[in-house]
Scaffold this motif. Sequence first.
Motif, PDB file in Angstrom:
ATOM      1  N   GLY A 202     -38.984 -53.275 -22.564  1.00 60.00           N
ATOM      2  CA  GLY A 202     -38.021 -52.724 -21.615  1.00 60.00           C
ATOM      3  C   GLY A 202     -36.913 -51.949 -22.298  1.00 60.00           C
ATOM      4  N   TYR A 217     -45.600 -45.008 -16.044  1.00 60.32           N
ATOM      5  CA  TYR A 217     -45.390 -46.373 -15.562  1.00 60.32           C
ATOM      6  C   TYR A 217     -46.628 -47.244 -15.753  1.00 60.32           C
ATOM      7  N   THR A 220     -46.557 -49.114 -19.093  1.00 57.66           N
ATOM      8  CA  THR A 220     -45.413 -49.968 -19.440  1.00 57.66           C
ATOM      9  C   THR A 220     -45.254 -51.156 -18.499  1.00 57.66           C
ATOM     10  N   ASN A 221     -46.245 -51.385 -17.659  1.00 57.28           N
ATOM     11  CA  ASN A 221     -46.190 -52.500 -16.710  1.00 57.28           C
ATOM     12  C   ASN A 221     -47.513 -53.247 -16.693  1.00 57.28           C
ATOM     13  N   HIS A 224     -51.572 -54.619 -11.456  1.00 57.86           N
ATOM     14  CA  HIS A 224     -51.098 -54.978 -10.120  1.00 57.86           C
ATOM     15  C   HIS A 224     -51.438 -56.430  -9.784  1.00 57.86           C
ATOM     16  N   GLY A 228     -47.583 -56.436 -11.381  1.00 56.32           N
ATOM     17  CA  GLY A 228     -47.071 -55.111 -11.697  1.00 56.32           C
ATOM     18  C   GLY A 228     -47.266 -54.142 -10.546  1.00 56.32           C
ATOM     19  N   SER A 232     -50.847 -49.607 -12.236  1.00 56.96           N
ATOM     20  CA  SER A 232     -50.497 -49.867 -13.638  1.00 56.96           C
ATOM     21  C   SER A 232     -51.665 -50.536 -14.351  1.00 56.96           C
ATOM     22  N   ASN A 235     -48.896 -53.391 -20.200  1.00 65.94           N
ATOM     23  CA  ASN A 235     -47.634 -53.130 -20.902  1.00 65.94           C
ATOM     24  C   ASN A 235     -47.969 -52.900 -22.370  1.00 65.94           C
ATOM     25  N   GLN A 447     -46.725 -61.121 -16.366  1.00 69.49           N
ATOM     26  CA  GLN A 447     -45.285 -61.228 -16.257  1.00 69.49           C
ATOM     27  C   GLN A 447     -44.934 -62.701 -16.409  1.00 69.49           C
TER      28      GLN A 447
END
Length: 548
Positions: A202, A217, A220-221, A224, A228, A232, A235, A447
């Motif tokens: 980040g 994007y 970097t994510n 889904h 995310g 995407s 990351n 995440q």
Amino acid sequence: MQSIADCLRPSYGRHAGHVHDLSGPFRQSLPSCSCDALLYFDLSQMESQPIDSITTNPGAVGLRETVSSRPFRTKPIDQILADADHPEHRLKKTLTAWDLTALGIGAIIGTGIFVLIGTAIVGDAHRPGAGPGIILSFILSGATCALAALCYAEFSAMIPVAGSAYTFSYATLGEFLAWLTGWNLILEYGVACVAVAIGWSGYFNKLLKLAGLELPYWATNPPHWAGGPEGSVANFPAAIIALLVTVLLVIGIKESARVAGLIVLLKLGVILFFIAVGAPAVKVDNWTPFMPNGFEGVRAAAAIIFFAYIGFDAVSTAAEEARNPQRDVPIGIISSLAICMVLYISVAAVITGLVPVSQIDIYAPVAEALNLVGFKWGAAIVAFGAVAGITSVLVVMMLGQIRVFFAMSRDQLLSPGLSKVHPTFGTPHRATILTGVAIAILSAFFQIGEAADMTNIGTFFAFVLVCVGVMLLRYTKPDHPRPFRLPLMPLVPLLSIAACLYLMAGLPWTTWIRFVVWTIIGILVYAVYGIKHSKLGTQAVKSGSSSR
């Protein structure tokens, strides 16, 4: 032939150890009994047991190692040191007091002060914010760490080997609690590494935006399905930095320490810059009300901001690679924690004085605070320092994770292959690569919500066991050399235990549920693999079989 019980009778009250260290009547009886079967048995626990309860079958692991007694076997300090010096598992001794201090500061200053301080001040759905009272939160959590650090310092000077709290617990509390300690250290370091890698990504993206560049994007994510945005993929920056740090750690600990040392100097400069630039712009009115949610807000903030101090214990995981561990490890632990505590309190005072609590950004609080008062160039400098600081945290956190894997593998509670040392670099390359790849995958595709809370509760658990262990070792090994002696025994460890439990109570209940689930999984792994393959038990079985 005399029974083992007969051999023991003249030696009641002796501490655990190898029978060849004993003298007097017991030593005279050595030829007529199975002496090696007594390796790793705590003779001090024999006084309250009837002679009939002691089996004369040395093949049953020690004296009478039933399934219920195996989890409580302890590993003598001499054996721990001997295992560490085995050529196949010996690590290079290259670190100085400065290297260890730099590693400590490198692990401590990072995500906690650059990111989590915002959440601690403002609060969230799970906890009230501390407001300007965050200053007290840093003092509370810092004092808790300081008490535990003194316990770590005595242990690390006595037992300067890899493994940190896991190794200390093995020497005092028994194999099962040592396993749980190591299992929760894996949680502490592993979840922290993933969170730090994602945080690095980040800040790295923000720096690129300041330079007029921007990654797509989808790169970097997380996907889904993992939370995310739609479309995407992964990351990638988080995964790449994890793999680069892995390469660095494979090459060598000295090289890693040098990199960490350079980054430490950089981020210390950035933090001092923030204090120097921000202090003149502080408005005292912003400190009122000082504790908007009372002391409960201060405690809740202390429980999460504790993450900012985690790292000093990583110094003890590198003790085996120190040139003079008995002197340098306590210096590294205590000095790194003291320096960071002073800086944290200063940053907390400045950031809450610069802007009102309602305007503090929870994602980049330090940099955004300067931006809000007109120091945009200062915000860019702080953001750059944050990237450097988080990088050094990742280096040392991964180092801690790897050394815990290494120690548990050397004891064969995990696969022995993880403790193999590279013939050229002198590092546990298999454990390093496994750790790095796992962190890279998790960082890229998931995440990690509430990662700080999960890291903290695992650390609190380890701290409590270390404090209990240092008190027990004073009783069971009163004459063992202690290059560093903990002052005010047993007051310091008792206060540390009370402080840890107090802050643990301030963590969300969801964190406790996850912690219990993780612990249950660990118990199952130990029951299925660890207890059967333990090097401690295997050696005792071989010893008993050969003496028949």
